[in-house]
Each structure stands twice: as structure tokens, then as C-alpha cells.
Design a protein around this motif. Structure first.
Motif, PDB file in Angstrom:
ATOM      1  N   LEU A 371      99.279  30.958  68.561  1.00 27.14           N
ATOM      2  CA  LEU A 371      97.889  30.288  68.216  1.00 27.14           C
ATOM      3  C   LEU A 371      96.686  30.607  68.933  1.00 27.14           C
ATOM      4  CD1 LEU A 371      97.019  28.775  65.644  1.00 27.14           C
ATOM      5  CD2 LEU A 371      97.526  26.656  66.786  1.00 27.14           C
ATOM      6  N   GLY A 372      96.902  30.581  70.212  1.00 28.59           N
ATOM      7  CA  GLY A 372      95.785  30.513  71.118  1.00 28.59           C
ATOM      8  C   GLY A 372      95.427  32.293  71.370  1.00 28.59           C
ATOM      9  N   MET A 373      96.430  32.928  71.378  1.00 29.60           N
ATOM     10  CA  MET A 373      96.322  34.411  71.527  1.00 29.60           C
ATOM     11  C   MET A 373      95.676  35.136  70.355  1.00 29.60           C
ATOM     12  SD  MET A 373      99.643  35.828  73.759  1.00 29.60           S
ATOM     13  CE  MET A 373      99.735  35.148  75.682  1.00 29.60           C
ATOM     14  N   LEU A 374      96.372  34.637  69.059  1.00 33.36           N
ATOM     15  CA  LEU A 374      95.714  35.532  67.795  1.00 33.36           C
ATOM     16  C   LEU A 374      94.951  34.468  66.989  1.00 33.36           C
ATOM     17  CD1 LEU A 374      99.260  37.262  67.319  1.00 33.36           C
ATOM     18  CD2 LEU A 374      97.012  37.942  68.179  1.00 33.36           C
ATOM     19  N   GLY A 375      94.992  33.124  67.080  1.00 33.29           N
ATOM     20  CA  GLY A 375      94.342  32.218  66.278  1.00 33.29           C
ATOM     21  C   GLY A 375      92.662  32.522  66.317  1.00 33.29           C
ATOM     22  N   ARG A 376      91.991  32.579  65.051  1.00 31.17           N
ATOM     23  CA  ARG A 376      90.784  32.616  65.262  1.00 31.17           C
ATOM     24  C   ARG A 376      89.922  31.314  65.639  1.00 31.17           C
ATOM     25  NH1 ARG A 376      87.816  33.324  59.121  1.00 31.17           N
ATOM     26  NH2 ARG A 376      85.811  32.586  59.727  1.00 31.17           N
ATOM     27  N   SER A 377      88.859  31.499  66.292  1.00 28.33           N
ATOM     28  CA  SER A 377      88.148  30.352  66.757  1.00 28.33           C
ATOM     29  C   SER A 377      87.302  29.919  65.610  1.00 28.33           C
ATOM     30  CB  SER A 377      87.126  30.623  68.056  1.00 28.33           C
ATOM     31  OG  SER A 377      86.498  29.588  68.375  1.00 28.33           O
ATOM     32  N   LEU A 378      87.498  28.383  65.501  1.00 23.24           N
ATOM     33  CA  LEU A 378      87.237  27.817  64.503  1.00 23.24           C
ATOM     34  C   LEU A 378      85.850  26.820  64.949  1.00 23.24           C
ATOM     35  CD1 LEU A 378      89.653  28.444  63.061  1.00 23.24           C
ATOM     36  CD2 LEU A 378      89.725  26.402  61.892  1.00 23.24           C
ATOM     37  N   SER A 379      85.618  26.701  66.220  1.00 22.75           N
ATOM     38  CA  SER A 379      84.390  26.056  66.798  1.00 22.75           C
ATOM     39  C   SER A 379      83.159  26.611  66.142  1.00 22.75           C
ATOM     40  CB  SER A 379      84.383  26.075  68.055  1.00 22.75           C
ATOM     41  OG  SER A 379      83.365  25.082  68.866  1.00 22.75           O
ATOM     42  N   VAL A 380      82.080  25.464  65.758  1.00 20.90           N
ATOM     43  CA  VAL A 380      80.955  25.731  65.055  1.00 20.90           C
ATOM     44  C   VAL A 380      80.045  25.562  65.988  1.00 20.90           C
ATOM     45  CG1 VAL A 380      79.436  25.279  63.233  1.00 20.90           C
ATOM     46  CG2 VAL A 380      81.898  25.143  62.842  1.00 20.90           C
ATOM     47  N   GLU A 381      78.835  26.678  66.176  1.00 21.97           N
ATOM     48  CA  GLU A 381      78.013  26.476  67.034  1.00 21.97           C
ATOM     49  C   GLU A 381      76.926  25.184  66.933  1.00 21.97           C
ATOM     50  OE1 GLU A 381      73.894  29.181  67.488  1.00 21.97           O
ATOM     51  OE2 GLU A 381      75.600  30.165  67.782  1.00 21.97           O
ATOM     52  N   GLY A 382      76.913  24.742  68.042  1.00 25.23           N
ATOM     53  CA  GLY A 382      75.904  23.334  68.058  1.00 25.23           C
ATOM     54  C   GLY A 382      76.445  22.029  67.883  1.00 25.23           C
ATOM     55  N   TYR A 383      78.003  22.164  67.591  1.00 22.87           N
ATOM     56  CA  TYR A 383      78.706  20.869  67.209  1.00 22.87           C
ATOM     57  C   TYR A 383      79.470  20.704  68.535  1.00 22.87           C
ATOM     58  CZ  TYR A 383      77.220  20.726  62.551  1.00 22.87           C
ATOM     59  OH  TYR A 383      76.676  20.385  61.219  1.00 22.87           O
ATOM     60  N   CYS A 384      79.913  19.260  68.589  1.00 20.73           N
ATOM     61  CA  CYS A 384      80.797  18.782  70.066  1.00 20.73           C
ATOM     62  C   CYS A 384      82.033  18.562  69.387  1.00 20.73           C
ATOM     63  CB  CYS A 384      80.216  17.802  70.360  1.00 20.73           C
ATOM     64  SG  CYS A 384      78.331  18.109  71.195  1.00 20.73           S
ATOM     65  N   TYR A 385      82.476  18.878  68.237  1.00 17.36           N
ATOM     66  CA  TYR A 385      83.687  18.643  67.603  1.00 17.36           C
ATOM     67  C   TYR A 385      84.725  19.633  68.007  1.00 17.36           C
ATOM     68  CZ  TYR A 385      80.587  15.673  64.784  1.00 17.36           C
ATOM     69  OH  TYR A 385      79.579  15.016  64.257  1.00 17.36           O
ATOM     70  N   LEU A 458      81.257  23.351  75.633  1.00 17.25           N
ATOM     71  CA  LEU A 458      81.525  24.196  74.517  1.00 17.25           C
ATOM     72  C   LEU A 458      80.664  25.423  74.122  1.00 17.25           C
ATOM     73  CD1 LEU A 458      82.324  20.959  72.189  1.00 17.25           C
ATOM     74  CD2 LEU A 458      84.110  22.378  73.311  1.00 17.25           C
ATOM     75  N   ASP A 459      79.446  25.215  74.290  1.00 16.25           N
ATOM     76  CA  ASP A 459      78.495  26.639  74.028  1.00 16.25           C
ATOM     77  C   ASP A 459      78.929  27.687  74.978  1.00 16.25           C
ATOM     78  OD1 ASP A 459      77.181  25.367  72.192  1.00 16.25           O
ATOM     79  OD2 ASP A 459      75.388  24.808  73.792  1.00 16.25           O
ATOM     80  N   ASN A 460      79.497  27.438  76.079  1.00 15.96           N
ATOM     81  CA  ASN A 460      79.981  28.560  77.113  1.00 15.96           C
ATOM     82  C   ASN A 460      81.306  29.188  76.598  1.00 15.96           C
ATOM     83  OD1 ASN A 460      78.129  29.023  79.924  1.00 15.96           O
ATOM     84  ND2 ASN A 460      77.979  26.836  79.141  1.00 15.96           N
ATOM     85  N   LEU A 461      82.038  27.941  76.276  1.00 13.82           N
ATOM     86  CA  LEU A 461      83.356  28.564  75.658  1.00 13.82           C
ATOM     87  C   LEU A 461      83.260  29.379  74.626  1.00 13.82           C
ATOM     88  CD1 LEU A 461      85.594  25.438  76.425  1.00 13.82           C
ATOM     89  CD2 LEU A 461      86.019  27.775  77.417  1.00 13.82           C
ATOM     90  N   ARG A 462      82.504  29.122  73.551  1.00 19.52           N
ATOM     91  CA  ARG A 462      82.169  29.867  72.385  1.00 19.52           C
ATOM     92  C   ARG A 462      81.638  31.279  72.683  1.00 19.52           C
ATOM     93  NH1 ARG A 462      81.129  24.579  69.710  1.00 19.52           N
ATOM     94  NH2 ARG A 462      78.935  24.658  70.572  1.00 19.52           N
ATOM     95  N   GLU A 463      80.761  31.311  73.585  1.00 16.53           N
ATOM     96  CA  GLU A 463      80.421  32.696  74.014  1.00 16.53           C
ATOM     97  C   GLU A 463      81.568  33.496  74.865  1.00 16.53           C
ATOM     98  OE1 GLU A 463      76.883  32.188  76.470  1.00 16.53           O
ATOM     99  OE2 GLU A 463      75.616  31.133  75.236  1.00 16.53           O
ATOM    100  N   VAL A 464      82.099  32.949  75.564  1.00 11.13           N
ATOM    101  CA  VAL A 464      83.378  33.632  76.182  1.00 11.13           C
ATOM    102  C   VAL A 464      84.161  34.278  74.967  1.00 11.13           C
ATOM    103  CG1 VAL A 464      85.268  33.159  77.653  1.00 11.13           C
ATOM    104  CG2 VAL A 464      83.205  32.359  78.198  1.00 11.13           C
ATOM    105  N   MET A 465      84.598  33.188  74.066  1.00  4.20           N
ATOM    106  CA  MET A 465      85.479  33.658  72.920  1.00  4.20           C
ATOM    107  C   MET A 465      84.949  34.807  72.117  1.00  4.20           C
ATOM    108  SD  MET A 465      88.412  31.947  72.905  1.00  4.20           S
ATOM    109  CE  MET A 465      88.763  32.019  71.268  1.00  4.20           C
ATOM    110  N   SER A 466      83.685  34.726  71.929  1.00  4.27           N
ATOM    111  CA  SER A 466      83.033  35.834  71.209  1.00  4.27           C
ATOM    112  C   SER A 466      83.131  37.056  72.125  1.00  4.27           C
ATOM    113  CB  SER A 466      81.542  35.604  71.039  1.00  4.27           C
ATOM    114  OG  SER A 466      81.035  36.481  70.233  1.00  4.27           O
TER     115      SER A 466
END
Length: 629
Positions: A371-385, A458-466
Motif C-alpha cells: 500500500l505504501g509503495m504503490l498506493g496513491r497519496s490521498l492527502s489534500v493540500e492545506g488540510y491537517c487530516y 504534512l506540506d513537506n511530505l506532500r511535496e516529497v510524495m509529488s
């Protein structure tokens, strides 16, 4: 002569006495007249009584349509009772009860199509206007012990869908307040407006006649079987029973119980019960449309693009070919085995997960690696959830590990590998990107004051995932960009390597290094060292991943009784030599990208420990109607 007069007087007195006997008392009426008067009075009283009885039956059974008007009042429906009205039916000489009740469904907040054509759609966002539009009673402070509310109020006559509307509004309002508090005085990206959300709970009013209500005692709300599952997930309610054959359903969590059953006259009926306080803070689900698939055991891969992404990324065009694996199916053991075979795992590895007694976890279940290797990131920009519905049948338990520490230990090993590549004079581009990302994340991961739901982290993690997804999605298949085939083959080798260790005795992960407490840090070192020592070797070398053969090859390559935890000094840069697979440098960088992505994905998302998938994949997208009473 006198004698004759006396006889005449006596006859006259007798006649007068006879006439006086025909009247009764002082009424001046004879018996026949009095009897007629009494019978007339009795008949008049009977007429009045029968008229009253007729009016009463008409009022109860015809005018108010029995229980219809009684149960369409504010005690039962709340503000929805304001739309109840009576319509006269001349052909039947009676009133018909017309009322309105809500239809609930889940859709993007910019959607303008609903199940009732021509009716306005209201989206629940927790605002005062939304309370008014959806006719939801304003929240009442129940104190610190809301479980006593039912005792104080006695019999609860309110329809449970009114409670559901109130809970949904509370979810949006409470989580929005918490979210504003997390962003207070923090230099982080702000969320987009509510109207841009790809998932929200919508309400439409439906007009119904009590004549056609299928034997309900209270007005009902309507929805579908798939939407009730999605709404339950958004409220933090987890299914403990899902028996579609017997039509028995039960979900619990976050102070609520949702019960469902089948009735021959009505269909599937759900009721909601609140027994404790509901909390909507960091446990709120990520507002992403893809969580609908997670609710039924599906997880889209990062190769998968749905129609909502095309609205945001207008310049993005469809790929020339469809992805090999657009979706992971993880909702049952059979689906997991099929997914592993789609990835390319040998049948012995896939069948290993069909055995309920098999060991399928190291620090956490192996399926979360996929799930971590292939799963799509669902985190939404700007949210802390960070919360997601668990799409797997395995429990996510954080007692034995810390994802932040896993990333920090990974940085130590990755830094040494980077130095070895630098000494060889050829550093792959992806390794440079990984090192830059780790340097950026380290200051936040090491700071105990920064929580996992911190907006900056979370913002930095989202940028890394992108960045990682961009490096993996590119299909040029040069020395720095792997194709989807190489990505899936690397995941295949990793899973086969881990399963080969877990299926033997003693196990490198579980037996030689038993799990300790999560705060000790030894578990994280043991796992990361195993990944660099064995999983990385499996990704770059030639070996047969079949379990029966892999055991022998791994035992020959690694002395199972003489394991060293610190393998940093033994890491080598792969070169084209005998025993290595073709293009080992590309496969090595692919492995690093996937493992790093797995750790970032698990840090960016989270699951509730009580949330375990009960197989229900066949229900995904089902529009079978259900009722909420």
C-alpha cells in the motif's frame, strides 16, 4: 226526584275521576305523550353521541391519516415538520398527508446533479446557513456525560436520521474549528474553499405521501447502501458485521452505533444510536474522493488518474497506454492473493496469504508495504487530516514502531549508500532527490514539538510524495526513470523476500530479533537493516522468488545464525557483474524510491486501530436504496 239528582251527581264525579286518571303527575301529559317525549330525547342523545363518534373516527382515521400527521411533527422530524401539509382528496372525501424528508448522498461539493431532479442540493459544511438549509436542529450542549441524555429524556421519539444530520453538521463544524486552530500563526498552505472539495455529504428534500409509506411508524430518510458505508466511515464508525446474505449489519465507533437489518415490507432499514460523545479533531477522514474506494477494500495506485484530477490539472493528458495495475484490491484474502499475482508475485507467495495462520506481519502487516509503495497519496493540500478507512483485512497497530523513527533510520542507511555511489563517481539523480528530501524532513521529524498532523510537516511530505511519484511515473526507462514493469517487479521481489523470511523458522525479522517497545528504537533499526541487507539484494540480483527455492538461496547468501544488525558498512554499489540482473543501477534506485515512498506514505496517512475491513467489495458503487428511520 232527589234520588235521580244524586245518581246524576255520582255519575258526573265518576267521569271526572276517570279523566283525571289519564294524566301522570303534574306534567299534564298522558302516558303515551310522555313516552314519545322520552324516546325523542333518547334518540337525540344517541344522535349526538354517534355524531361525535363519527367525527372522532373521521378525524383520527381519515383527516389525520392515522399515524401520519401525528409522527410528522417537530418532536419526530425537527424543523422538517414545517413542510408537512394536508391535501384534500375530493374523490375519497379525506385529507392526504404530504411531508418532506431528506435524501443523503456523497458527492463532490461542486456537483449539481442529485437523485431528485430539479431540487436544490444542500452540502453539509457546519455553517449556520447549512444548519438552516438542511433543517438541522441547532446543537445542544449535553454536558460532559452525554450518555445520560437518553435517561433524562425518557423515550426517544426523534427519528434517528435527524440525529445523523446533527452529527454530520457537528463533524464539519468541530473539525473546521480544530483545523483553524492548527493553522493559527503557522506559515503553511491554506486549504481550498469548501466548494472545491471532491467529497462531501449532500442533502436533497423529497416530497412523499403518507399513503405510500411502507408500514413505517416514523418518517424516514433515504440513501443507498454504498453511501451509508461512506457516511459511516466519515463519522469514524467501523463495521464489525457485514452479512449480506442474512442482511445483518452493525458498525460501532466514535460514540455511535449503526444497526441495519432487512424487513420484508420495507427493505433494508438502518438506525443510528449515540451512546457517547463524538470527537472530530485529528481523527477526521481526509476529504478526498478516493476514500470511497478505500471503504470497500480498493486502493488506487499512483498510476491511476480519475476524472476529478483532470479538473485540477487541465494540461495533463491521458497516458498513451493504460496502467498495468491501476487498482489494488485488498478487502479479503482472496483479493489480496489476486492482487499479488497481478503485481507478479509467484503463486506460492500469493497463496501464502490465503492461510489464516500464516505470519504476515513484521512491525506491521506486509500488505501495508504494498500500500505504501504503490498506493496513491490521498492527502489534500492545506488540510491537517491524515486518517483513511482501512482497505485491508489486517489491523494497523502502532504499538511496535514509530514511522518518524523509521524515516530517520532510513536516512542513516541511505546516506551511507549515497556516499558509496559518490565514491564510485556516479550518483543517480533519484538518490540526489531522496537525500534532498530527507534533509528537508529531518528537522521536522526530529522535533518532538511538531506533531504528526502539523501543517508544516504534512506540506513537506506532500511535496516529497509529488517528487517521488514524478520520478516513478515517467516511462522513459532511462537510468533514472523506471518503467511500470520495473516498478512492479521491484515490489514483487520485495514482497517475496519478506514472505520468505516470515515463512521460515527461525525468522530474521521475528525470531532472532524479537519485537520490543516502540519507544526503544530497536524495532526500526531491525526492519531497515533487513530491507537494505535482503530486500535490496533481492531487487538487484538474480534469484528465484518461489518460496521453496528462495529459502535455500537466501540461506546460502545470508548466514541465518550470524546476522549483523548494522549492515551499513557492507552496502555496496551494484555494478554489471555475474549474478546481477540487467540494469542493476536502475533497479537499485527504483528500490530506494519505493522504500522511501512507502515510509513517507505511512507517515502521511494513518488508520484507526479498530478499523478492519469486513469484506464487502461487491457493494462498491451499488445504488440499492436503504432507509434510515
Amino acid at each position: 226526584m232527589n234520588t235521580l239528582k244524586c245518581r246524576h251527581l255520582r255519575r258526573t264525579e265518576m267521569d271526572n275521576s276517570t279523566d283525571g286518571d289519564k294524566t301522570i303527575g303534574n306534567t299534564g301529559m298522558d302516558s303515551a305523550t310522555l313516552a314519545g317525549v322520552i324516546s325523542t330525547a333518547i334518540s337525540f342523545v344517541a344522535l349526538i353521541v354517534s355524531s361525535i363518534q363519527l367525527l372522532y373516527q373521521y378525524y383520527t382515521n381519515v383527516s389525520l391519516n392515522a399515524l401520519g400527521a401525528r409522527n410528522c411533527n417537530s418532536w419526530v422530524m425537527g424543523p422538517w415538520a414545517g413542510a408537512t401539509r394536508r391535501r384534500w382528496r375530493w374523490l375519497e372525501l379525506r385529507f392526504e398527508i404530504i411531508f418532506q424528508s431528506p435524501i443523503l448522498f456523497v458527492a463532490p461539493a461542486f456537483n449539481r446533479r442529485g437523485p431528485v431532479p430539479g431540487r436544490e442540493i444542500w452540502y453539509i459544511d457546519g455553517s449556520d446557513q447549512s444548519y438552516q438549509e438542511t433543517r438541522t436542529p441547532l446543537p445542544i450542549d449535553a454536558g460532559s456525560l452525554p450518555r445520560t441524555t437518553a435517561i433524562r429524556r425518557g423515550v426517544n421519539v426523534e427519528a434517528t436520521w435527524v440525529l445523523l444530520l446533527r452529527t454530520l453538521q457537528s463533524m464539519e463544524r468541530d473539525s473546521a474549528r480544530w483545523h483553524e486552530l492548527m493553522h493559527f500563526n503557522v506559515d503553511a498552505k491554506k486549504p481550498r474553499p469548501f466548494s472545491a472539495r471532491t467529497i462531501a455529504v449532500a442533502v436533497q428534500a423529497q416530497t412523499l405521501s403518507w399513503d405510500f409509506v411502507p408500514n413505517f411508524k416514523k418518517p424516514f430518510a433515504g440513501t443507498t447502501i454504498c453511501h451509508i458505508v461512506e457516511i459511516a466511515a466519515m463519522l469514524g464508525i467501523y463495521w464489525t458485521m457485514w452479512d449480506s446474505k442474512a442482511d445483518r449489519y452493525r458498525a460501532e465507533g466514535n460514540g455511535c452505533i449503526l444497526l441495519g437489518s432487512f424487513n420484508a415490507e420495507q427493505g433494508i432499514v438502518f438506525t443510528l444510536v449515540r451512546h457517547d460523545k463524538t470527537v472530530f479533531l485529528d481523527n477526521r477522514l481526509i476529504p478526498n474522493n478516493s476514500i470511497k474506494r478505500f471503504c470497500f477494500g480498493f486502493s488506487p495506485t499512483f498510476y491511476f488518474l480519475d476524472k476529478y484530477e483532470y479538473l485540477d490539472e487541465k494540461n495533463m493528458t491521458k497516458r498513451p497506454t493504460e496502467p498495468i495495475l491501476p487498482m489494488l484490491k485488498l478487502g479479503s484474502r482472496q483479493e489480496i492473493a489476486e492482487t499479488l499475482m497481478d503485481i507478479g508475485c509467484p503463486i506460492t507467495v500469493a497463496e501464502y496469504f490465503l492461510n489464516e495462520d500464516a505470519r504476515t506481519s513484521h512491525l506491521f502487516p506486509v500488505i501495508f508495504d504494498v500500500l505504501g509503495m504503490l498506493g496513491r497519496s490521498l492527502s489534500v493540500e492545506g488540510y491537517c487530516y491524515r486518517m483513511l478507512p482501512n482497505p485491508t483485512i489486517f489491523r494497523w497497530d502502532r504499538r511496535w514502531f514509530n514511522t518518524r523513527r523509521l524515516l530517520l533510520v532510513f536516512k542513516e542507511y541511505q546516506t551511507e549508500l549515497y556516499k558509496n555511489y559518490a565514491a564510485a563517481g556516479d550518483i543517480p539523480g533519484p538518490l540526489i532527490s531522496i537525500r534532498s528530501a530527507l534533509d528537508r524532513l529531518s528537522s521536522y521529524l526530529e522535533n518532538p514539538l511538531i506533531k504528526d498532523f502539523s501543517p508544516i510537516l504534512l506540506d513537506n511530505l506532500r511535496e516529497v510524495m509529488s517528487t517521488l511519484d514524478t520520478l516513478l511515473i515517467e516511462s522513459s526507462e532511462d537510468e533514472d526513470h523506471p518503467s511500470e514493469t520495473i516498478v512492479l517487479e521491484t515490489v514483487n521481489r520485495h514482497i517475496a523476500c519478506v514472505v520468505a523470511d516470515l515463512s521460515q523458522r527461525p525468522s530474521r525479522l521475528l525470531d532472532l530479533f524479537p519485537l520490543g517497545r516502540a519507544n526503544e528504537g530497536a524495532n526500526e533499526v531491525s526492519l531497515i537493516s533487513f530491507l537494505f541487507e535482503r530486500s535490496r539484494w533481492a531487487a538487484t540480483h538474480i534469484y528465484n522468488p518461489d518460496l521453496s527455492i528462495a529459502h535455500r538461496e537466501f540461506n546460502q547468501r545470508f548466514a541465518i545464525t550470524k546476522i549483523e544488525v548494522n549492515v551499513v558498512e557492507k552496502m555496496q554499489v551494484p555494478t554489471c557483474s555475474l549474478g546481477l540482473r540487467d540494469r542493476p543501477r536502475l533497479r537499485d534506485t527504483t528500490w530506494c524510491l519505493l522504500v522511501f515512498r512507502m515510509l513517507c506514505w505511512l507517515q502521511l496517512h494513518d488508520f484507526h486501530k479498530d478499523d478492519v475491513m469486513v469484506p464487502r467489495s461487491a457493494t462498491y458503487g451499488s445504488r440499492m436504496p436503504v432507509y434510515i428511520i
